[in-house]
Design an enzyme around this catalytic site. Structure first.
Site, mmCIF file in Angstrom:
data_model
loop_
_atom_site.group_PDB
_atom_site.id
_atom_site.type_symbol
_atom_site.label_atom_id
_atom_site.label_comp_id
_atom_site.label_asym_id
_atom_site.label_seq_id
_atom_site.Cartn_x
_atom_site.Cartn_y
_atom_site.Cartn_z
ATOM 1 N N ASP A 114 0.842 -1.196 0.000
ATOM 2 C CA ASP A 114 0.000 0.000 0.000
ATOM 3 C C ASP A 114 0.880 1.249 0.000
ATOM 4 O O ASP A 114 2.009 1.218 0.502
ATOM 5 C CB ASP A 114 -0.897 0.016 1.238
ATOM 6 C CG ASP A 114 -1.987 -1.042 1.175
ATOM 7 O OD1 ASP A 114 -2.333 -1.479 0.062
ATOM 8 O OD2 ASP A 114 -2.496 -1.434 2.249
ATOM 9 N N TYR A 167 6.716 -8.258 8.654
ATOM 10 C CA TYR A 167 6.324 -6.854 8.775
ATOM 11 C C TYR A 167 6.599 -6.332 10.179
ATOM 12 O O TYR A 167 6.513 -7.077 11.158
ATOM 13 C CB TYR A 167 4.818 -6.680 8.511
ATOM 14 C CG TYR A 167 4.358 -7.051 7.136
ATOM 15 C CD1 TYR A 167 4.302 -6.100 6.115
ATOM 16 C CD2 TYR A 167 3.944 -8.351 6.838
ATOM 17 C CE1 TYR A 167 3.858 -6.435 4.843
ATOM 18 C CE2 TYR A 167 3.513 -8.695 5.563
ATOM 19 C CZ TYR A 167 3.464 -7.736 4.574
ATOM 20 O OH TYR A 167 3.039 -8.080 3.319
ATOM 21 N N ASP A 196 -6.914 1.432 7.977
ATOM 22 C CA ASP A 196 -5.608 2.056 8.201
ATOM 23 C C ASP A 196 -5.795 3.557 8.378
ATOM 24 O O ASP A 196 -6.922 4.076 8.332
ATOM 25 C CB ASP A 196 -4.628 1.737 7.071
ATOM 26 C CG ASP A 196 -5.051 2.273 5.705
ATOM 27 O OD1 ASP A 196 -5.856 3.229 5.647
ATOM 28 O OD2 ASP A 196 -4.565 1.748 4.688
ATOM 29 N N ARG A 216 -3.643 -4.876 7.737
ATOM 30 C CA ARG A 216 -4.753 -3.969 8.082
ATOM 31 C C ARG A 216 -5.902 -4.732 8.719
ATOM 32 O O ARG A 216 -6.550 -4.260 9.657
ATOM 33 C CB ARG A 216 -5.259 -3.258 6.825
ATOM 34 C CG ARG A 216 -4.369 -2.152 6.325
ATOM 35 C CD ARG A 216 -5.020 -1.453 5.142
ATOM 36 N NE ARG A 216 -5.007 -2.256 3.928
ATOM 37 C CZ ARG A 216 -5.938 -2.226 2.974
ATOM 38 N NH1 ARG A 216 -7.011 -1.455 3.126
ATOM 39 N NH2 ARG A 216 -5.814 -2.947 1.896
#
Length: 290
Positions: free
Chosen positions: A41, A69, A83, A179
């Site tokens: 993203d 992540y 988000d 997310r």
């Protein structure tokens, strides 16, 4: 045109789309044959694996590998995109959420789970992207999908008024939405949640230590040769001249017991020939590169 085939490991900057990075790398590599493995993203930073020339054919296989992540989740506020780029849809004080409750909520989202993708995602529904339908105000019904979260480890917790910000290190299977983990953690705790920052630290064997910023690549283009890229990501099989000729023409080999996933096949001189997949007693070509 640059004839080198291989991978470029990019540290994607914030506010760039993955397509923006591909466009920049096309200019730097002087070829249109550039693609990426696994979209990030715009708000996210970190590892984006770019394929150049023949290595673009590896990308679909690399996209299926485990990813890592570093994320920050805000508890106490939900958004329509799950988000920080979305609109706030609900707020509830998270001040009462204890460390014990947080650990229990994370435990429920660890392992093999069923996850509903975010409303604003690239999932196709009746041939149309979910995010396009959501932007038109349409309610998108997305089905839960199996994903694996192999690690969900809290690294810091900060309590500010009614909000709780949770830093976490996450390792997960392809197709997992961080997310959605933020959304579901907040929902499970009854306070709502969304993702405020995301940095991808790893795609398969390729990590931040190998990544270069776009500015660094503009100064010096670093391409990991395709043979090295394959050896790093998949089991390696070196074959005889006879088997090399067979696989180069799309033929099958006897299985070597190297597992169900892709296996890189190399000629006696070290040339990368193909990716194969073992099925029973045979190794069937997935993609031939010579």
């Amino acid at each position: 045109m640059n004839s080198v085939s291989g991978l470029v490991i990019v540290d994607k900057p914030a506010d760039w789309t993955s397509h923006d990075v591909v466009g920049r790398l096309r200019r730097l590599a002087r070829t249109r044959r550039v693609g990426h493995a696994g979209t990030l993203d715009p708000m996210a930073t970190g590892v984006l694996v770019i394929g150049v020339e023949k290595a673009t054919r590896l990308l679909g296989h690399l996209a299926l590998t485990e990813k890592g992540y570093d994320a920050t989740i805000r508890l106490g506020q939900a958004t329509n995109t799950d988000d920080a780029e979305g609109e706030v849809t609900a707020t509830a004080s998270a001040a009462h959420v204890t460390d014990e409750a947080l650990r229990a909520g994370i435990a429920r989202l660890t392992g093999e789970i069923q996850q509903i993708p975010p409303q604003v995602s690239a999932i196709k529904v009746n041939g149309e992207r979910a995010y396009k339908m959501a932007r038109k105000g349409e309610e998108v019904e997305l089905r839960a999908r199996p994903v694996t979260v192999s690690e969900f480890r809290v690294t810091d917790v900060r309590r500010t008024g009614e909000f709780v910000d949770v830093d976490a290190s996450i390792a997960c299977s392809s197709g997992t939405y961080i997310r959605a983990l933020a959304r579901d953690l907040g929902a499970g705790l009854g306070v709502g949640g969304h993702l405020t920052s995301l940095r991808r630290t790893r795609v398969g064997p390729y990590d931040l230590g190998m990544a270069r910023t776009v500015d660094q690549l503009a100064e010096r283009m670093e391409i990991l040769p395709i043979a090295e890229a394959v050896t790093a990501a998949f089991p390696r099989r070196d074959v005889t001249e006879d088997d090399a000729r067979r696989i180069a023409h799309g033929g099958r080999l006897a299985a070597a017991g190297l597992g169900p996933g892709p296996v890189g096949v190399f000629a006696p001189d070290g040339t990368f020939l193909a990716l194969v997949e073992e099925q029973g007693r045979q190794a069937k070509p997935l993609a031939v590169f010579v």
